[in-house]
Scaffold this active site. Structure first.
Site, PDB file in Angstrom:
ATOM      1  N   CYS A   2     106.338  78.032  40.878  1.00 35.84           N
ATOM      2  CA  CYS A   2     105.602  79.329  41.167  1.00 35.84           C
ATOM      3  C   CYS A   2     106.365  79.799  42.512  1.00 35.84           C
ATOM      4  CB  CYS A   2     104.325  79.490  41.626  1.00 35.84           C
ATOM      5  SG  CYS A   2     103.265  78.889  40.070  1.00 35.84           S
ATOM      6  N   ARG A  27     111.835  78.855  40.171  1.00 34.80           N
ATOM      7  CA  ARG A  27     110.527  78.202  40.478  1.00 34.80           C
ATOM      8  C   ARG A  27     109.455  78.591  39.418  1.00 34.80           C
ATOM      9  NH1 ARG A  27     110.090  76.198  45.837  1.00 34.80           N
ATOM     10  NH2 ARG A  27     107.902  75.990  45.357  1.00 34.80           N
ATOM     11  N   TRP A  74     104.544  80.014  37.085  1.00 33.63           N
ATOM     12  CA  TRP A  74     104.696  78.930  36.026  1.00 33.63           C
ATOM     13  C   TRP A  74     103.469  78.410  35.974  1.00 33.63           C
ATOM     14  CZ3 TRP A  74     103.474  73.715  35.550  1.00 33.63           C
ATOM     15  CH2 TRP A  74     104.210  73.045  34.465  1.00 33.63           C
ATOM     16  N   ASN A 100     100.239  79.373  44.903  1.00 31.77           N
ATOM     17  CA  ASN A 100     101.037  78.411  44.240  1.00 31.77           C
ATOM     18  C   ASN A 100     100.391  76.948  44.157  1.00 31.77           C
ATOM     19  OD1 ASN A 100     103.006  76.371  43.542  1.00 31.77           O
ATOM     20  ND2 ASN A 100     104.289  76.947  45.308  1.00 31.77           N
ATOM     21  N   GLY A 101     100.090  76.536  43.198  1.00 32.31           N
ATOM     22  CA  GLY A 101      99.416  75.196  43.162  1.00 32.31           C
ATOM     23  C   GLY A 101      98.115  75.063  42.373  1.00 32.31           C
ATOM     24  N   GLU A 503     120.147  60.005  31.897  1.00 34.68           N
ATOM     25  CA  GLU A 503     120.498  61.285  32.415  1.00 34.68           C
ATOM     26  C   GLU A 503     121.181  62.425  31.466  1.00 34.68           C
ATOM     27  OE1 GLU A 503     119.379  62.881  34.979  1.00 34.68           O
ATOM     28  OE2 GLU A 503     120.804  64.482  35.178  1.00 34.68           O
ATOM     29  N   LYS A 507     119.527  66.138  30.397  1.00 28.53           N
ATOM     30  CA  LYS A 507     120.237  67.340  30.397  1.00 28.53           C
ATOM     31  C   LYS A 507     120.444  68.031  29.123  1.00 28.53           C
ATOM     32  CE  LYS A 507     120.239  67.628  33.908  1.00 28.53           C
ATOM     33  NZ  LYS A 507     120.010  66.558  34.837  1.00 28.53           N
ATOM     34  N   GLU A 510     116.791  69.373  28.040  1.00 28.43           N
ATOM     35  CA  GLU A 510     116.346  70.338  29.123  1.00 28.43           C
ATOM     36  C   GLU A 510     116.807  71.705  28.621  1.00 28.43           C
ATOM     37  OE1 GLU A 510     115.717  69.725  33.630  1.00 28.43           O
ATOM     38  OE2 GLU A 510     117.598  68.571  32.826  1.00 28.43           O
ATOM     39  N   HIS A 526     118.258  46.673  18.262  1.00 28.00           N
ATOM     40  CA  HIS A 526     116.610  46.340  18.178  1.00 28.00           C
ATOM     41  C   HIS A 526     115.795  47.415  17.527  1.00 28.00           C
ATOM     42  CE1 HIS A 526     117.609  42.743  20.341  1.00 28.00           C
ATOM     43  NE2 HIS A 526     118.390  43.170  21.138  1.00 28.00           N
ATOM     44  N   LYS A 626     111.926  74.808  38.524  1.00 27.15           N
ATOM     45  CA  LYS A 626     112.482  73.775  39.492  1.00 27.15           C
ATOM     46  C   LYS A 626     111.475  73.602  40.671  1.00 27.15           C
ATOM     47  CE  LYS A 626     117.011  72.850  41.299  1.00 27.15           C
ATOM     48  NZ  LYS A 626     117.438  71.863  40.223  1.00 27.15           N
TER      49      LYS A 626
HETATM   50  C1  F6R Z   1     116.268  67.711  35.546  1.00 29.00           C
HETATM   51  C2  F6R Z   1     115.345  67.863  36.971  1.00 29.00           C
HETATM   52  C3  F6R Z   1     113.962  67.494  36.936  1.00 29.00           C
HETATM   53  C4  F6R Z   1     114.120  66.848  38.601  1.00 29.00           C
HETATM   54  C5  F6R Z   1     112.841  66.306  38.949  1.00 29.00           C
HETATM   55  C6  F6R Z   1     112.650  65.845  40.312  1.00 29.00           C
HETATM   56  O1  F6R Z   1     117.275  68.028  35.392  1.00 29.00           O
HETATM   57  O2  F6R Z   1     115.750  68.778  37.383  1.00 29.00           O
HETATM   58  O3  F6R Z   1     113.813  65.982  36.318  1.00 29.00           O
HETATM   59  O4  F6R Z   1     114.998  65.985  38.815  1.00 29.00           O
HETATM   60  O5  F6R Z   1     111.449  67.263  38.773  1.00 29.00           O
HETATM   61  O6  F6R Z   1     112.939  66.859  41.227  1.00 29.00           O
HETATM   62  P1  F6R Z   1     113.252  66.612  42.747  1.00 29.00           P
HETATM   63  O7  F6R Z   1     114.574  65.977  42.663  1.00 29.00           O
HETATM   64  O8  F6R Z   1     113.230  67.987  43.236  1.00 29.00           O
HETATM   65  O9  F6R Z   1     112.059  65.533  43.205  1.00 29.00           O
END
Ligand code: F6R
Length: 631
Positions: A2, A27, A74, A100-101, A503, A507, A510, A526, A626
């Site tokens: 948010c 966000r 969000w 936000n929260g 990772e 990606k 996501e 396994h 994010k």
């Molecule tokens: C993946 C991604 C998330 C963040 C996670 C932690 O592409 O962006 O998995 O890595 O939410 O975020 P931070 O690093 O901001 O704590």
């Protein structure tokens, strides 16, 4: 998660709020809204959908006025609908609030409001309950008979003071997290903000002031910022502001200069922020190392750790924690610190660690890794560690973020703003910094000067090598096209490159929404091998290192079952893979401990190109946002 933007000044608020929301869209992007006060009337526009939808609504019926608040959402409580979009209003419709929260006890507060006769709720959100509560407390304070209790009219606080007091009283009843901003139509040129657990920053301008979840929303207008602390309440006017606490004490603050400019958060010629950020990695990795490597002493210099040589030597155990991509960097950190410094190291999901009674020794050093520095679970793990008396360090990108401020010390990434929801450049910076930490701890123990020099040379060579790897973008695009019709992908790696398998799968999930899994290569036999089939490619991250031949065996096992194989390799790997891999991607040969910084890049590009091929919204993948400030 948010985004909040507030403005009070002499300009029209609407374009400033809308512009700020666009910059904060990463966000949260399921609904958005504004409330702007004009004269003695508060006007709102809000709707489900992206900021672009809100923009259309505002263009049709432009709200006017020089102060207001806005929000991009969000969803936590209540579906993303027009009704649930912020701002929310109190029962009289005169007070508007964005939040936000999560208000955890919103149901109990709502029940009490209903018992008191307030039934006028129009959304399913926890936020509306807070708006009603503050509105009710404010109205009650305005109804006080000025002559009662021996108080004269003059001795009672004015409307502004009463609104701030109503906010404090309400927040003292709240269990949960909040970053809020609110306006009242009866109080001109006045915004109140407060935070607990969700970031809020005050932007200080000339004859205008701002509130925002994140400085990127306001950096086009001012680079002077006050990062609010938990339990701060701020009363903001055009030409002044006052910070106090929820408890009513006067607050301290520090004015900081935002370290980036508006130009740094522009997409430039790139179609997506993610691609821009992938291509920024030569510079971001260089900046992560800048001034931190000493050829003279063959070690790393990390003054921000705030630890004496003796304290560094006394570290007997390291716990690395984070979430998502940061956790994958932590997993590489485990290999790095154990190999370079021979210190027992563990990785903990922050969300698990904070609720678990992990046995810890007094000499444990806890490292919290977080791009945003605001992730609720990582912050929770950090606070829990501090509460129990362990030394904590933060590896963060956002300067003055909560994790950075609450750690005993740390290392900033200096990667510049990361706006694409999928983390890319922050990951390589985190791994580079963990290598430097491994080097520093190692050099305080057994690591020789020549080994130290080799590691420094390897780190310093990375930016140029990343440039070379970025040239593989067209090849990754061709591979993405070739496999555009698959339903998923498997990723495998060993040692330093096992976390890269995780990772790369993250990606892929996501931003393409394809099924993807990452595993240590040897785990294939396994169980995972049951998934192998001709329409499910396996990506092997197999640089020419000590475990190359082991990976080769696993690739043969996949080939024997007609599974397509994409290999990321180096050195002589391409020759040895020629007959068994369908697609071979060759990166520069480097020591194994820095290889993840290179191997991840073609896989970031693969996910990116496949997402574009599939028509996904790369920077705003569905259901995500994010900076995850909820648990
Ligand atoms: C993946 C991604 C998330 C963040 C996670 C932690 O592409 O962006 O998995 O890595 O939410 O975020 P931070 O690093 O901001 O704590």
């Amino acid at each position: 998660m948010c985004g909040i933007v507030g403005y009070v000044g002499r300009s029209e608020a609407a374009p400033i709020l809308l512009d700020g929301l666009r910059r904060l869209e990463y966000r949260g992007y399921d609904s958005a809204g504004v409330a702007i006060v004009d004269g003695d009337k508060v006007e709102t526009r809000k709707c489900a959908g992206r900021i672009a939808e809100l923009g259309k609504l505002m263009a049709e019926r432009p709200p006017t006025g020089t102060f207001g608040i806005s929000h991009t959402r969000w969803a936590t409580h209540g579906k993303p609908t027009d009704q649930n979009a912020h701002p929310h209003f109190d029962a009289t419709g005169r007070l508007a609030l964005v939040h936000n929260g999560v208000i955890e006890n919103y149901q109990a507060l709502k029940d009490q409001l209903i018992r008191d006769g307030d039934r006028n709720f129009s959304s399913d959100t926890d936020t509306e309950v807070l708006a009603h509560l503050i509105g009710k407390l404010y109205d009650a304070s305005m109804a006080v008979d000025p002559g009662s209790n021996g108080k004269t009219k003059a001795s009672l606080p004015n409307k502004k003071g009463r609104l701030v007091e109503a906010v404090r009283t309400a927040l003292r009843q709240v269990i949960g997290t909040y970053g809020i901003a609110l306006v009242h139509q009866d109080i001109p040129d006045f915004i109140v903000g407060a935070r607990r657990g969700s970031p809020l920053v005050l932007g200080v301008g000339k004859d205008e002031n701002f509130l925002a979840s994140d400085v990127s929303a306001i950096v086009a207008y001012t680079r002077d910022a006050v990062y609010l602390n938990d339990f701060d309440v701020v009363a903001v006017e055009r030409d002044k502001f006052e910070i106090s606490s929820v408890a009513g004490e006067a607050g301290n603050y520090q004015l900081s200069k935002v370290e980036f400019t508006d130009a740094d958060i522009k997409k430039g010629d790139y179609p997506y922020y993610m691609l821009k950020e992938i291509f920024e990695q030569p510079g971001s990795v260089r900046d992560a190392m800048r001034g931190r490597l000493s050829h003279e002493e063959c070690t790393a210099k990390l003054g921000g750790l705030n630890m004496s040589p003796a304290q560094l030597r006394d570290v007997g155990r390291v716990v690395l924690t984070g979430c998502g991509t940061a956790l994958h960097a932590a997993m590489i950190g485990e290999y790095l610190i154990e190999q370079l410094a021979q210190i027992p190291t563990e990785v903990e999901y922050a969300s698990e660690f904070r609720h678990r009674n992990t046995p810890m020794t007094r000499d444990t050093l806890v490292l919290a890794i977080s791009q945003s520095g605001e992730t609720a679970d990582t912050l929770g793990a950090l606070r829990e560690s501090r509460r129990k008396g362990y030394r904590t360090l933060g590896i963060c990108n956002n300067v003055a973020s909560t994790i950075a401020r609450e750690s005993d010390g740390g290392v900033y990434m200096h990667a510049g703003p990361e706006i694409g929801v999928a983390a890319t450049k922050s990951f390589t910076s985190q791994v580079a910094i963990l290598t430097a930490i491994g080097l520093l701890l190692g050099r305080m123990r057994h690591l020789s000067t020549s080994e130290g020099t080799r590691i420094i040379d390897a780190l310093e060579a990375l930016p140029d090598q990343i440039e070379q790897v970025l040239k593989l973008s067209d090849q990754m695009k061709a591979i993405a096209r070739k496999y555009a019709s698959v339903n998923g992908m498997l990723f495998f790696g060993r040692q330093f490159n096992f976390p890269i398998a995780l990772e790369a799968a993250l990606k892929m999930k996501e931003i393409t929404y394809l099924f993807a899994e990452g595993h240590p290569s040897a785990e294939l036999k396994h169980g995972i091998i049951a998934l192998v089939r001709p329409d499910l490619p396996s990506v092997f991250i197999t640089p020419d290192d000590a475990v190359f031949s082991k990976n080769l065996n696993n690739i043969e096992q996949v080939r024997a079952r007609k599974g397509p194989v994409i290999a990321i390799t180096s050195g002589t790997g391409a020759d040895r893979l020629a007959k068994i891999a369908d697609d071979i991607v060759t990166i520069p040969a480097v020591p194994d401990y820095v290889s993840p910084i290179l191997t991840v890049i073609p896989l970031q590009l693969l996910a990116y190109h496949l997402a574009v091929e599939l028509g996904r919204d790369v920077d705003k993948p569905r259901n995500l946002a994010k900076s995850v400030t909820v648990e």
